[in-house]
Design a protein around this motif. Structure first.
Motif, PDB file in Angstrom:
ATOM      1  N   TYR A   1     -19.277 -11.791   1.689  1.00 38.63           N
ATOM      2  CA  TYR A   1     -20.794 -12.116   1.428  1.00 38.63           C
ATOM      3  C   TYR A   1     -20.745 -11.518  -0.071  1.00 38.63           C
ATOM      4  O   TYR A   1     -20.446 -10.546  -0.436  1.00 38.63           O
ATOM      5  N   ARG A   2     -21.850 -12.453  -0.413  1.00 43.36           N
ATOM      6  CA  ARG A   2     -22.187 -12.307  -1.779  1.00 43.36           C
ATOM      7  C   ARG A   2     -23.405 -11.477  -1.992  1.00 43.36           C
ATOM      8  O   ARG A   2     -24.558 -12.159  -2.028  1.00 43.36           O
ATOM      9  N   VAL A   3     -23.349 -10.046  -1.740  1.00 43.73           N
ATOM     10  CA  VAL A   3     -24.737  -9.123  -1.495  1.00 43.73           C
ATOM     11  C   VAL A   3     -25.106  -8.924  -2.987  1.00 43.73           C
ATOM     12  O   VAL A   3     -24.284  -8.836  -3.772  1.00 43.73           O
ATOM     13  N   GLU A   4     -26.318  -8.383  -2.838  1.00 44.81           N
ATOM     14  CA  GLU A   4     -27.047  -7.801  -3.890  1.00 44.81           C
ATOM     15  C   GLU A   4     -26.040  -6.486  -4.793  1.00 44.81           C
ATOM     16  O   GLU A   4     -25.856  -6.637  -5.846  1.00 44.81           O
TER      17      GLU A   4
ATOM     18  N   LEU B   1     -15.729 -18.659  -5.899  1.00 45.89           N
ATOM     19  CA  LEU B   1     -14.103 -18.455  -5.620  1.00 45.89           C
ATOM     20  C   LEU B   1     -14.094 -17.335  -6.953  1.00 45.89           C
ATOM     21  O   LEU B   1     -14.753 -17.468  -8.104  1.00 45.89           O
ATOM     22  N   GLN B   2     -13.438 -16.466  -6.750  1.00 42.91           N
ATOM     23  CA  GLN B   2     -12.705 -15.395  -7.668  1.00 42.91           C
ATOM     24  C   GLN B   2     -11.452 -14.565  -7.179  1.00 42.91           C
ATOM     25  O   GLN B   2     -11.242 -14.451  -6.195  1.00 42.91           O
ATOM     26  N   VAL B   3     -10.846 -14.359  -8.285  1.00 41.30           N
ATOM     27  CA  VAL B   3      -9.606 -13.347  -8.061  1.00 41.30           C
ATOM     28  C   VAL B   3      -9.881 -11.954  -8.317  1.00 41.30           C
ATOM     29  O   VAL B   3     -10.690 -11.732  -9.363  1.00 41.30           O
ATOM     30  N   VAL B   4      -9.695 -11.144  -7.492  1.00 41.01           N
ATOM     31  CA  VAL B   4      -9.949  -9.791  -7.468  1.00 41.01           C
ATOM     32  C   VAL B   4      -8.551  -8.939  -7.510  1.00 41.01           C
ATOM     33  O   VAL B   4      -7.336  -9.444  -7.498  1.00 41.01           O
TER      34      VAL B   4
ATOM     35  N   PRO C   1     -18.437   4.663  -8.029  1.00 39.67           N
ATOM     36  CA  PRO C   1     -19.502   4.385  -9.007  1.00 39.67           C
ATOM     37  C   PRO C   1     -20.566   3.257  -8.475  1.00 39.67           C
ATOM     38  O   PRO C   1     -21.612   2.817  -9.071  1.00 39.67           O
ATOM     39  N   THR C   2     -19.960   2.267  -7.744  1.00 37.63           N
ATOM     40  CA  THR C   2     -20.489   1.139  -7.067  1.00 37.63           C
ATOM     41  C   THR C   2     -21.263   1.331  -5.877  1.00 37.63           C
ATOM     42  O   THR C   2     -22.044   0.470  -5.297  1.00 37.63           O
ATOM     43  N   ASP C   3     -20.994   2.541  -5.176  1.00 40.69           N
ATOM     44  CA  ASP C   3     -21.864   2.894  -4.039  1.00 40.69           C
ATOM     45  C   ASP C   3     -21.623   4.320  -3.730  1.00 40.69           C
ATOM     46  O   ASP C   3     -20.754   4.902  -3.422  1.00 40.69           O
ATOM     47  N   PRO C   4     -22.840   5.241  -4.216  1.00 41.61           N
ATOM     48  CA  PRO C   4     -22.901   6.825  -4.010  1.00 41.61           C
ATOM     49  C   PRO C   4     -22.770   6.972  -2.738  1.00 41.61           C
ATOM     50  O   PRO C   4     -22.926   8.367  -2.625  1.00 41.61           O
ATOM     51  N   ASN C   5     -22.674   6.310  -1.533  1.00 39.10           N
ATOM     52  CA  ASN C   5     -22.779   6.932  -0.365  1.00 39.10           C
ATOM     53  C   ASN C   5     -21.178   6.719   0.006  1.00 39.10           C
ATOM     54  O   ASN C   5     -20.941   7.379   0.966  1.00 39.10           O
ATOM     55  N   ARG C   6     -20.059   6.615  -0.962  1.00 40.36           N
ATOM     56  CA  ARG C   6     -18.834   6.655  -0.351  1.00 40.36           C
ATOM     57  C   ARG C   6     -17.821   7.207  -1.198  1.00 40.36           C
ATOM     58  O   ARG C   6     -17.874   7.416  -2.589  1.00 40.36           O
ATOM     59  N   ASN C   7     -16.919   8.157  -0.837  1.00 44.63           N
ATOM     60  CA  ASN C   7     -15.851   8.632  -1.333  1.00 44.63           C
ATOM     61  C   ASN C   7     -14.678   7.773  -1.432  1.00 44.63           C
ATOM     62  O   ASN C   7     -14.140   7.405  -0.503  1.00 44.63           O
ATOM     63  N   VAL C   8     -14.356   7.368  -2.659  1.00 45.81           N
ATOM     64  CA  VAL C   8     -13.133   6.376  -2.933  1.00 45.81           C
ATOM     65  C   VAL C   8     -11.801   6.900  -2.394  1.00 45.81           C
ATOM     66  O   VAL C   8     -10.756   5.975  -1.836  1.00 45.81           O
TER      67      VAL C   8
ATOM     68  N   PRO D   1     -15.477  -7.277  -4.827  1.00 48.49           N
ATOM     69  CA  PRO D   1     -16.015  -7.924  -5.971  1.00 48.49           C
ATOM     70  C   PRO D   1     -16.644  -6.797  -6.819  1.00 48.49           C
ATOM     71  O   PRO D   1     -16.817  -6.912  -8.075  1.00 48.49           O
ATOM     72  N   PHE D   2     -17.491  -5.874  -6.353  1.00 49.37           N
ATOM     73  CA  PHE D   2     -18.157  -5.051  -7.037  1.00 49.37           C
ATOM     74  C   PHE D   2     -17.288  -4.046  -7.853  1.00 49.37           C
ATOM     75  O   PHE D   2     -17.409  -3.888  -8.965  1.00 49.37           O
ATOM     76  N   HIS D   3     -16.199  -3.712  -6.900  1.00 50.02           N
ATOM     77  CA  HIS D   3     -14.924  -2.787  -7.786  1.00 50.02           C
ATOM     78  C   HIS D   3     -14.461  -3.531  -9.204  1.00 50.02           C
ATOM     79  O   HIS D   3     -14.190  -2.985  -9.726  1.00 50.02           O
ATOM     80  N   ASN D   4     -14.308  -5.022  -8.519  1.00 50.07           N
ATOM     81  CA  ASN D   4     -13.612  -5.601  -9.696  1.00 50.07           C
ATOM     82  C   ASN D   4     -14.305  -5.470 -10.938  1.00 50.07           C
ATOM     83  O   ASN D   4     -13.963  -5.511 -11.995  1.00 50.07           O
TER      84      ASN D   4
END
Lengths: 445, 445
Positions: A123-126, A47-50, A227-234, A139-142
């Motif tokens: 999913y809790r991915v790498e 569990l986590q709060v994001v 910053p968590t995914d260089p494939n993506r424009n936020v 969760p990575f953004h968080n």
């Protein structure tokens, strides 16, 4: 400026009491979810709060709580959905109200102690580059924001409130504005609320902020590499309209700071008299297309309404009407309002044929039109044949009543339009009484 | 086709009696001029008849007689003018009426036994390439045509009558059509009336007929190199409009020959009711600008009227009016008639500024408009600032009443307009009663 910001913060920063309430609610829900996972023998649920609640970047009065339940990536998707809903539904028994939402997979939305709670399985991915579904990224953004935000929370609050008040906040498709994550990244990148505005005052389309080296290039007006995914424009959802509005507002604020930039004003609905006075002053032509709003989520509805808007503009222009502005509004009814230079045109239109010297084509053109009893006149202008033909539609209302079905409409809007729509012209728009629409008209008239 | 042509020729070919009358008149005038030259001790004057009368290419009922008095090129220009007028004025004593005309140099125009006689002094130069004044060319044209026209006279008559009836004959600037010399050259080049039409049916702009190798290149729609002067395009005055009309008419005639192509029909003046019915049917906006026709020759008047026409079209379009057609007519009054899509527009116009990201310019634009009490609205569209400003003129009549003096008008027209003009809109055009104008309107409505 400092004084203004201080005043604004006093208003928008959650009080200790408000914070405690949030923390208690979050703790309680986390505990309940954990218990339910054990009770139901659900394996590997964490569990986590994001979201802003977890980052101390929420504005007083907003009560959003996002609770993510993450699972091992080896878990089949059906199982993930089943477990997510199972926990959600059982917590929902204690909620004031609840519903199930469907994005890439189902989640549970509930009202709980006055909070808007989302319980979302993921999913809790790498790493964010290896996500299975879009929510896995959160969760990575968080994590990233929590690592970098310390000391900048107030600046995020100011930027969010500034954007909200000015109508450029929110990455849903209706708005096409700045997301919460994007405002946080901007503050981290530039260092403060004011520094974001200073920078934005000189932005140009194509502005790129590389908090990490991008893996490819992007075409959007603003590019902020995740910053968590260089494939993506936020900032992928940010439209040119909102981008330039923010630039303009940043300049205004820096030139003449004022608390009003942080205050969202609600326009008053226009009265019949106000509408008539405004029409009289503008002497333009008004037409409105009204139909039942299709029963679907806003992220599906609004792109279809915008598509309709563009398509109706094109239809009108193809028939020589000059469009000044159009605007969509959706409540119980959806209404596309169109302002025209003239709502009626002449009965004739000039149909230009080929140059006279292009023998075969021009002879065919002549043959076709010269003996047609509908042709008003046939002559040569600038070396080209011209047939003056009757207009099919000399009033915009007639055109829309007859040809709206030929416009590119989205699936849901199309279905609703098929069931019936009304075209109102001139003073007939007074028949629309919805206060939301009447308030919306104030931006227009 | 032969039968039609035969019938037409019967009508347009001068009778023997008509020819005898012309020959007798010409001989008498030549003899008188010769006597006067001797009496007045004018040295080296030689007389000749030129033009269609001298070439047997004149149409029955036209009574033009051009008598040229040529002098040695060594004669000073003042002397040439003096001698020319002296002979002209003395012959004029026997004329029904007379006046002096001024082209490159003065000549005498007179009515004599029902003929329109021009008595023109010119220089007897070695070749058409060495002319001193434009009229010196005419004797060379005369010589060339007389040498080549034998047996083709009837074809020239047919072509002239065809062009006259269809409104493409005449190289004066009002018409911008085919000159008599040009029709003669075309018949000589192609071999017959019908062959000219067959060729014209496939003409394209830039069509060049080199009866002699040209000395440079020409830009006009039709290029016919003058066989007496390779520096000159005989069709220089032919407009694209008349050129393409002739192409189109040639095709029509060849497809379906008929005597009507040779009959000029005079349109009937339109009644008030006819005008109103037509306006009602077209639902367009009409505006007419009326002023006193300046007292000058047509070759000066019409280019100025055409200039005004173009300039007024531009003015209207700059103010967002959509022009359907315009037309000039000149009688005692000159009238520019304008048909518009709508004669009135909205009170607002969208004034687009620079893109928001072009910082300095867009900030200036914003500053200028946002606090202006006249600005209806200010917003961003497609990334650009837009100010909705009041139109200076939302009715075409107001625009023309206030801004006509800013249009490029020729000298004479300008002077006349300065003295006063009237702008009539809608039903007000019924106040124009001139039958010539009312007939002219029939082409328009």
């Amino acid at each position: 400026m400092d004084a203004i910001e201080k005043q604004v913060l006093e208003r928008i920063k959650p009080s200790d009491e408000e914070k405690t309430r949030l923390e208690n609610t979050a703790s309680y829900l986390m505990k309940r979810a954990e218990e339910l996972a054990i009770e139901n023998e659900i394996p590997g649920a964490e569990l986590q709060v994001v979201g802003s609640a977890a980052r101390d970047t929420w504005i007083s009065g907003t009560h959003d709580l996002d609770i993510f339940i993450s699972f091992d990536p080896s878990l089949p998707r059906e199982k993930l959905e089943e477990y997510g809903l199972l926990i959600g539904r059982q917590i929902a028994r204690e909620a004031e109200s609840w519903e199930e939402g469907y994005a890439e997979h189902p989640y549970t939305k509930l009202k709980f102690s006055g909070f808007d709670v989302d319980i979302v399985p993921c999913y809790r991915v790498e790493s964010a580059e290896k996500i299975i579904s879009a929510v896995d990224r959160t969760p990575f953004h968080n994590l990233f924001i929590r690592e970098h935000i310390a000391g900048l929370e107030n600046d995020v609050l100011l930027l969010k409130q500034f954007m909200k008040a000015c109508g450029v906040y929110g990455s849903e498709l209706r708005t096409g504005g700045f997301s919460g994550y994007l405002t946080e990244l901007l503050v981290i990148h530039y260092g403060s609320f004011e520094k974001v505005l200073h920078a934005a005052a000189s932005w140009e389309p194509g502005k790129t902020i590389e908090m990490v080296k991008p893996k490819h290039s992007f075409e959007e007006p603003l590019v902020v590499i995740d910053p968590t995914d260089p494939n993506r424009n936020v900032a992928a959802a940010l439209t040119l309209e909102r981008f330039t509005q923010f630039i303009s507002l940043s300049r205004d604020y820096l030139k003449k700071p004022s608390e009003t930039f942080f205050l969202k004003t609600k326009p008053e609905p226009m009265s019949d008299k106000e509408i008539l006075d405004s029409c009289e002053k503008r002497k333009t032509g008004f037409v409105a297309i009204c139909f039942q709003t299709p029963d679907t989520v806003e992220d599906i509805l609004y792109p279809q309404l915008f598509k309709m808007q563009k398509s109706v503009e094109m239809l009108l222009e193809q028939h020589d009407f000059r469009v000044i502005r159009t605007n969509v509004w959706a409540g119980e009814k959806s209404i596309l309002t169109i302002e025209l230079e003239n709502e009626s045109l002449s009965n004739i239109r000039k149909h230009f044929g080929p140059p006279v010297w292009v023998k075969e084509h021009s002879e065919k053109f002549r043959e076709k039109h010269i003996n047609n009893p509908n042709t008003f006149a046939f002559y040569i202008e600038d070396g080209k044949y011209v047939a003056e033909l009757p207009r099919k539609y000399s009033h915009a209302k007639d055109l829309l009543e007859s040809e709206l079905h030929n416009c590119a409409l989205g699936k849901h809007v199309n279905r609703s339009v098929q069931e019936g729509y009304e075209v109102l012209a001139g003073e007939e728009i007074l028949r629309i009484k919805e206060t939301g629409y009447r308030a919306h008209l104030r931006d227009f008239l």
